[in-house]
Design an enzyme around this catalytic site. Structure first.
Site, PDB file in Angstrom:
ATOM      1  CD  GLU A 191      -3.375   1.066   2.115  1.00 29.62           C
ATOM      2  OE1 GLU A 191      -3.274  -0.346   2.565  1.00 29.62           O
ATOM      3  OE2 GLU A 191      -4.169   1.470   2.053  1.00 29.62           O
ATOM      4  CE  LYS A 311      -5.565   2.934   8.670  1.00 27.48           C
ATOM      5  NZ  LYS A 311      -5.240   2.976   7.573  1.00 27.48           N
ATOM      6  CD  GLU A 315      -7.547   6.041   6.194  1.00 26.78           C
ATOM      7  OE1 GLU A 315      -6.506   5.288   5.910  1.00 26.78           O
ATOM      8  OE2 GLU A 315      -7.188   7.301   6.366  1.00 26.78           O
ATOM      9  NE  ARG A 365      -8.046  13.402   8.073  1.00 28.50           N
ATOM     10  CZ  ARG A 365      -7.628  12.142   6.676  1.00 28.50           C
ATOM     11  NH1 ARG A 365      -8.090  12.610   6.067  1.00 28.50           N
ATOM     12  NH2 ARG A 365      -6.706  11.878   6.868  1.00 28.50           N
ATOM     13  CG  ASP A 394      -2.991  10.661   5.366  1.00 26.60           C
ATOM     14  OD1 ASP A 394      -1.637  10.505   5.924  1.00 26.60           O
ATOM     15  OD2 ASP A 394      -3.522  10.602   4.547  1.00 26.60           O
ATOM     16  CD  GLU A 422      -0.716   8.634   0.818  1.00 29.09           C
ATOM     17  OE1 GLU A 422      -0.056   7.825   2.052  1.00 29.09           O
ATOM     18  OE2 GLU A 422      -1.917   8.092   0.751  1.00 29.09           O
TER      19      GLU A 422
HETATM   20  O1  GCW Z   1      -2.806   8.376   4.238  1.00 28.35           O
HETATM   21  C1  GCW Z   1      -3.643   7.162   4.075  1.00 28.35           C
HETATM   22  C2  GCW Z   1      -2.742   6.476   3.228  1.00 28.35           C
HETATM   23  C3  GCW Z   1      -3.344   5.001   3.568  1.00 28.35           C
HETATM   24  C4  GCW Z   1      -3.091   4.566   4.772  1.00 28.35           C
HETATM   25  C5  GCW Z   1      -3.805   5.448   5.868  1.00 28.35           C
HETATM   26  C6  GCW Z   1      -2.517   5.474   7.080  1.00 28.35           C
HETATM   27  C7  GCW Z   1      -1.796   2.495   5.698  1.00 28.35           C
HETATM   28  O2  GCW Z   1      -3.497   7.118   2.126  1.00 28.35           O
HETATM   29  O3  GCW Z   1      -3.280   3.826   2.032  1.00 28.35           O
HETATM   30  O4  GCW Z   1      -3.008   3.462   4.854  1.00 28.35           O
HETATM   31  O5  GCW Z   1      -3.224   6.726   5.838  1.00 28.35           O
HETATM   32  O6  GCW Z   1      -1.918   5.403   7.662  1.00 28.35           O
HETATM   33  O7  GCW Z   1      -2.953   4.097   7.506  1.00 28.35           O
END
Ligand code: GCW
Length: 690
Positions: A191, A311, A315, A365, A394, A422
């Site tokens: 990922e 985690k 999400e 957020r 993020d 990312e």
């Molecule tokens: O930034 C987001 C990413 C996800 C990631 C998530 C996280 C692994 O797009 O892909 O999941 O954060 O950090 O948990």
């Protein structure tokens, strides 16, 4: 305003075509150059080699362990490759030798050596001293890992031509936790990985061939990283099945000689999903018992297992909210199972509601991590660590630091940085992140009005936390150059160096990396260092300046321009741009109140339009496009100019790189050239889209 539309389309096409034509070059890059990354140990020319004439011709190792064996072997390999000498193994201190061993193991053989009392775990001491009537070079440490790190430090000095005459240097790491996370899925995909498939897994299993995993551990050790979490934080429950643990043991076995502790990400609902219980309620004694037995079983096979990353409630992952329990309850049930074995649980603070109502201007957020974790301060066990992303959203191209770093006082914490790019160009764009990380780590949170930089908050220097430090999401893959682009490896190197010593400058770090990777030709070193050091700002300027966020497609690939994708949905990466103005009002006076999560002195800076730095203006304030910045420019003019200047700078990168033709090996020269040409076209695409 300047306007240069037609040329851009042509440029874009040219760049795209040249990228497509050049892709076969990537496949041809010499894998032997790339897989060793910065551990190339290039032969020194005879003049440079003269500086190491006095380096002893033999080594002696006291003590026995896989890590110490790696140390001795690495030393021999490095000396052989760089100086063309075979380092003999001596049976004792006879004549001038390089002496390797922990302080404890050297105590009897070298009583005259006044061992540095200031050595901490993983720290090392390189010193020149007379032993048995001969001058010896001693590499010693508090533990085996420190001896290995001392060897890598010595070899790095030789590779960079640094003098070691009369050396006497003690180095200790800034924090005990210097880990990487890999977001590898068991099917072999990663990922947010941009360097090829997993070096660890394929088809639901641990790969049969773990050679690259071993090489990875060696690379990590060379920069002082001592832990690696092998699977995605979006964890497959199957990783805790007994037959998978037997497979994971093989990974731990190849990591061990390099002092890298293996750990795993786990799903909090595992007791129910794979454990046969009808619940995963963290306060249910049956659940506690399940974790205890599971963990005992792991340690029977992997005695140096590092622990877990969790985690939860994030999400779509299940979490303690299913039973009305807290994150502390969830972390502690696992922490207690790990405690007798010395393991640690990292509980991620990346918890937020991704179904927020975007129509409510008070929703935010950015407030989530603090809102969720601040009330739990002091409730986590002492082997639980709250793992906090650097910013409150993020991994955007620019964010303020997460206020949670200053909020927790009686809880261990670690900072999570993202090495894989990312939101910062996915290794297709050059974006050296060390300058960004330094800003974050040096940011003074002013907790209680005193000096409390983030690096001291996470390392436990402030509030005396038991354990803490640095976690980097690396996501290396099987590609010859690990991260997809040879230049992107500087981010992995830089993460390790900063985790060891956040006081190092970006310039020092990139200078080291470039010399180790490309050799010491001054033009090469200067040019690559300049490209890298300016790259984050350039990327920011043609994507999302003024703190508006990356402005990328946040619901799709996180790569292309897509400012509209941030609005009108519950993900909360809003920039609130409309035809009149732009920015999120996060003030206490009229906005979401997010600024109130910072200590008072920081609040004052961000709350006031006058004091708020331009580069974060739109993160904290909603302003009309005509608003005048400190620079005197209006917001709209700045956005416009910044995109044009950024695209121009990205275009200049091509010419700057071209000055190195003939000075860098042809494979990498062409590979990187094609990447810069592609980036120049992409920057134009960004410029025009925004
Ligand atoms: O930034 C987001 C990413 C996800 C990631 C998530 C996280 C692994 O797009 O892909 O999941 O954060 O950090 O948990």
């Amino acid at each position: 305003m300047r306007y240069r539309f037609c040329s851009s389309t042509v440029l874009l096409l040219v760049a795209l075509i040249s990228f497509l034509l050049s892709t076969p070059l990537f496949a041809q890059a010499d894998p032997t150059i790339e897989t060793v990354a910065w551990l190339r140990y290039l032969p020194l020319d005879s003049k440079a080699a003269m500086n190491y004439e006095k380096l002893p011709r033999a080594s002696v190792l006291f003590g026995k362990s896989p890590v110490l064996d790696s140390a001795r072997q690495e030393l021999a390999i490095g000396v052989e490759k760089m100086l063309g000498r075979t380092l003999k193994s001596s049976g004792g201190i006879k004549g001038s030798v390089i002496v390797l061993g922990t302080a404890r193991d050297l105590h009897d053989v070298a009583p005259s050596l006044r061992l540095a009392s200031s050595l901490e775990a993983d720290g090392y001491w390189l010193t020149t001293t007379e032993l048995g009537h001969a001058e010896c070079l001693v590499i010693t440490a508090a533990n085996d890992r420190g001896v290995l790190y001392g060897v890598f430090a010595l070899l790095s000095k030789i590779a960079r031509g640094e003098s070691i005459i009369g050396i006497n240097e003690v180095q200790n790491p800034y924090a005990p936790i210097r880990w990487v996370n890999q977001w590898d899925n068991l099917d072999g995909r990663i990922e947010r990985g941009y360097g090829g498939p997993s070096i660890l897994f394929a088809d639901g299993k641990v790969r049969a061939d773990l050679t690259r995993a071993g090489e990875y551990a060696r690379l990590l050790a060379s920069i002082g990283i001592n832990g690696c979490t092998i699977n995605n934080v979006n964890a497959a429950p199957g990783v805790l099945e007994d037959d998978f643990i037997a497979q994971a043991k093989r990974v731990a076995d190849v990591f061990r000689p390099w002092g890298v502790q293996m750990s795993m990400s786990v799903d909090l609902s595992s007791p129910k999903l794979i454990g046969g219980l009808d619940t995963f309620d963290p306060v249910d004694p049956r659940v506690a018992e399940w974790w205890r037995k599971k963990v005992d079983g792991i340690y029977r096979q992997i005695p140096d297992f590092g622990g877990f990353v969790v985690k939860a409630d994030s999400e779509g992952r299940s979490g303690p909210s299913a039973y009305g329990r807290t994150h502390a309850d969830a972390a502690n049930v696992i922490a207690r199972a790990l405690k007798p074995h010395g393991g640690v649980v990292f509980y991620r603070a990346f918890v937020y509601n991704h179904h927020l109502d975007w129509r409510d201007p008070k929703n935010d957020r950015a407030k989530a991590a603090y809102d969720n974790f601040y009330p739990l301060d002091g409730k986590f066990d002492d082997n639980a660590v709250v793992q906090i992303k650097n910013g409150p959203i993020d991994f955007q191209v620019r964010e303020p630091v997460s206020p949670l770093f200053g909020g927790l006082r009686r809880t261990n914490e670690a900072i999570e940085l993202q090495i894989t790019q990312e939101y910062t160009g996915q290794q297709k764009h050059l974006c050296f992140l060390v300058p960004m990380w330094k800003e974050v780590l040096d940011f003074d949170m002013r907790v209680d009005g005193g000096s409390t930089p983030v690096k001291d908050l996470v390392s436990g220097r402030v509030f005396h936390r038991r354990v803490g430090g640095f976690v980097g999401v690396a996501n290396v893959g099987l590609d010859a150059n690990w991260m997809g682009s040879p230049l992107a490896l500087a981010n992995l190197y830089g993460f390790g160096r900063l985790a060891w010593n956040p006081g190092l400058s970006s310039k020092t770090i990139i200078d080291e990396w470039t010399r180790l990777t490309f050799g010491s030709d001054p033009l090469v070193v200067r040019t690559i260092a300049n490209l890298q050091l300016s790259s984050w700002q350039v990327y920011e300027s043609y994507t999302g300046p003024l703190g508006a966020g990356t402005l990328t497609n946040i619901v799709g690939n996180h790569y292309d321009p897509g400012p509209a994708s941030s609005e009108g949905n519950g993900w909360g990466q809003w920039h609130r741009a409309d035809h009149q103005g732009i920015g999120m009002d996060r003030t206490m006076a009229t906005g979401t109140g997010y600024i109130g999560q910072y200590p008072t002195e920081v609040q004052k800076i961000y709350e006031s339009l006058v004091a708020c730095p331009d580069n974060l203006l739109l993160f904290f304030h909603h302003v009309p496009y005509t608003y005048a910045l400190h620079s005197g420019k209006t917001v709209i003019q700045h956005v416009y100019d910044s995109h044009y200047e950024g695209a121009e700078r990205a275009h200049d990168f091509v010419a700057e790189w071209k000055t190195l033709e003939g000075r860098v090996d042809p494979e990498r020269y062409r590979d990187i050239l094609a990447r810069f040409e592609f980036q120049a076209g992409e920057a134009v695409k960004w410029r025009d889209a925004i």
